[in-house]
Design an enzyme around this catalytic site. Structure first.
Site, PDB file in Angstrom:
ATOM      1  N   THR A 126     -12.495  10.944  -1.679  1.00  0.00           N
ATOM      2  CA  THR A 126     -11.987  10.600  -3.015  1.00  0.00           C
ATOM      3  C   THR A 126     -13.129  10.373  -4.010  1.00  0.00           C
ATOM      4  OG1 THR A 126     -10.148   9.512  -1.900  1.00  0.00           O
ATOM      5  CG2 THR A 126     -10.477   8.967  -4.220  1.00  0.00           C
ATOM      6  N   PRO A 128     -13.930   9.360  -8.466  1.00  0.00           N
ATOM      7  CA  PRO A 128     -13.273   8.713  -9.613  1.00  0.00           C
ATOM      8  C   PRO A 128     -12.272   9.643 -10.309  1.00  0.00           C
ATOM      9  CG  PRO A 128     -15.624   8.237  -9.630  1.00  0.00           C
ATOM     10  CD  PRO A 128     -15.399   9.214  -8.516  1.00  0.00           C
ATOM     11  N   ILE A 157     -14.106   3.841  -1.097  1.00  0.00           N
ATOM     12  CA  ILE A 157     -14.408   4.228   0.285  1.00  0.00           C
ATOM     13  C   ILE A 157     -14.406   3.022   1.228  1.00  0.00           C
ATOM     14  CG2 ILE A 157     -16.056   5.434   1.783  1.00  0.00           C
ATOM     15  CD1 ILE A 157     -14.630   7.141  -0.505  1.00  0.00           C
ATOM     16  N   GLY A 340      10.538 -19.792  -1.319  1.00  0.00           N
ATOM     17  CA  GLY A 340       9.315 -20.169  -2.056  1.00  0.00           C
ATOM     18  C   GLY A 340       8.093 -20.187  -1.153  1.00  0.00           C
ATOM     19  N   GLU A 363      -4.802   7.775   2.391  1.00  0.00           N
ATOM     20  CA  GLU A 363      -4.548   8.940   3.279  1.00  0.00           C
ATOM     21  C   GLU A 363      -3.499   9.878   2.699  1.00  0.00           C
ATOM     22  OE1 GLU A 363      -5.944   9.707   6.689  1.00  0.00           O
ATOM     23  OE2 GLU A 363      -7.328   8.620   5.431  1.00  0.00           O
ATOM     24  N   GLU A 367       4.026  10.365  -2.344  1.00  0.00           N
ATOM     25  CA  GLU A 367       4.417  11.599  -3.055  1.00  0.00           C
ATOM     26  C   GLU A 367       3.738  12.812  -2.411  1.00  0.00           C
ATOM     27  OE1 GLU A 367       3.286   8.740  -4.652  1.00  0.00           O
ATOM     28  OE2 GLU A 367       5.354   8.155  -5.031  1.00  0.00           O
TER      29      GLU A 367
END
Ligand SMILES: Cc1cc2nc3c(=O)[nH]c(=O)nc-3n(C[C@H](O)[C@H](O)[C@H](O)COP(=O)(O)OP(=O)(O)OC[C@H]3O[C@@H](n4cnc5c(N)ncnc54)[C@H](O)[C@@H]3O)c2cc1C
Length: 381
Positions: A126, A128, A157, A340, A363, A367
């Site tokens: 991944t 930005p 990461i 609560g 991972e 979607e």
């Protein structure tokens, strides 16, 4: 069809459960509060063989099957998601990428240290600007003599700042997109390679999440992992196993939420009865337990397919999306069942509620999993 675990798998699950209760449970809430990384626990996981679960014994690992692996991941996460993700990201991503695609020399050099827990592994896909659309990465690796020079930044990461070894993906032929990405093994201390900022997160506070920064990082050419330009293709196979682990994480967190709820409703009273005696409460518990069992079966089935060498991509995605959403549902119900008290730090369900959200994101989001499943059933792959 046989639903029984083997004697060895049952024993492994028992060892993982006892370790989680004895070593992790007493410190999980404190680590969550302070954000302290569980170094001492990781060391003990290494001694147990749990940092090299899928690594063959000739490279220093436990050489276990995926079903055993899923059981271990479930039991650790049942008690603490931070330790759970630290362990499985190390096993499924960095370590398994080297295990699946490394040369004998690379395996000999890295797998033993990783499997013994002497080095923690990180895995950087991944960035930005690219997550679900991971192939849209911007990091580059340019060959210069006996090195590749890497530039770019990886985002979010796991084990990024505590890890000594990282597998990272970068563009080696930008014009070819996903077919121009390669994987590299990086070590802490390589010139130009450093962890960037460490993130403050909603949950999983004791798990380390940071950037990885490549600023003209010089990586020896022999650290190319797998074939040149096949890094992204190989990544899809690594992710298949990672999704099974993430599914097991969802099952574990959901089971932890149910465990805490069962204990709570038996001792909390209202209107002269324990909560456990009310029909509405029993219905919620029954639904949680049924959901969790279905998620566990999907997860173990995906693991079983993997162990038999059968296609598991679609099964892994089904397990991942279902188990992570079961985890979120179970955590929401567990907080509700505690009233609560469930909203308070003092009770573990508050931590589980924050930790489990990651399962629907990491991972590949829910979607993305639905996309993978739909493409498969529509024959669009
Ligand atoms: C705690 C944590 C640990 C992580 N660890 C790692 C790690 O170790 N290594 C690593 O490489 N990455 C890691 N990640 C990154 C993670 O894999 C990504 O965050 C994830 O894949 C989603 O990417 P994104 O954040 O860029 O979201 P985006 O891709 O920007 O998605 C935003 C939203 O849009 C939706 N979306 C995107 N595309 C579509 C589409 N085509 N159709 C429908 N909806 C769509 C997504 O589902 C999501 O809801 C980690 C993330 C977190 C939070």
């Amino acid at each position: 069809m046989n639903f029984d675990l083997t004697a060895e798998q049952q024993e492994i699950r028992k060892v993982a459960r006892e370790f989680a209760l004895g070593e992790i449970a007493p410190v999980a809430a404190r680590h969550d509060e302070t954000g302290e990384f569980p170094h001492a626990i990781v060391k003990k996981l290494g001694e147990l063989g749990f940092m090299g679960v899928l690594v063959p014994p000739e490279y220093g690992g436990a050489g276990l099957d995926y079903v055993s692996y899923a059981l271990i991941v479930e039991e650790l996460n049942r008690v603490d998601g931070s330790v759970g993700i630290t362990m499985w990201a190390h096993n499924s991503l960095c370590t398994n990428h080297i295990n699946l695609f490394g040369t004998k020399v690379q395996k000999g050099k890295y797998l033993g240290r990783l499997a013994r827990g002497e080095a923690i592994g990180a895995w950087g896909l991944t960035e930005p600007g690219s997550g679900s659309d991971a192939a849209a990465m911007k990091s580059t690796a340019v060959r210069q003599g006996e090195h590749f020079v890497l530039n770019g930044t990886k985002a979010f990461i796991t084990n990024g700042s505590v890890g000594q070894i990282a597998v990272v993906m970068a563009l080696t032929d930008p014009a070819r997109g996903a077919k121009g990405i390669s994987a590299f093994i990086l070590e802490k201390g390589m010139p130009g390679f450093s962890p960037g900022q460490r993130y403050a997160k909603l949950g999983l506070h004791a798990s380390d999440t940071s950037e990885l920064v490549f600023d003209g990082a010089r990586v020896p050419a022999e650290n190319l992992l797998g074939e040149l330009n096949l890094g992204f293709v190989n990544t899809l196979q690594v992710l298949e196993g990672g999704r099974i682990a993430m599914a097991a994480m969802g099952v574990g967190l959901a089971q932890g939420a149910l465990d805490a709820s069962l204990a709570y409703v038996k001792q909390r009273t209202a209107f002269g009865k324990t909560l456990a005696e009310f029909d509405g409460i029993q219905g919620m518990l029954a639904e949680m337990a049924t959901d969790i069992e279905a998620a566990r079966l999907l997860t173990l089935r995906a693991a079983y397919l993997k162990d038999r060498g059968q296609p598991a991509r679609h099964a892994a995605s089904m397990a991942k999306v279902f188990a992570s959403e079961v985890g979120m549902r179970a955590a929401t119900r567990a907080v509700q069942l505690h009233g609560g008290a469930g909203y308070m730090r003092e009770f573990p369900v508050e931590r589980i509620f924050r930790d489990v959200k990651l399962c629907e994101i990491g991972e590949g989001t829910s979607e993305v999993q639905r996309m993978v499943i739909a493409r498969e059933i529509l024959g669009m792959r």
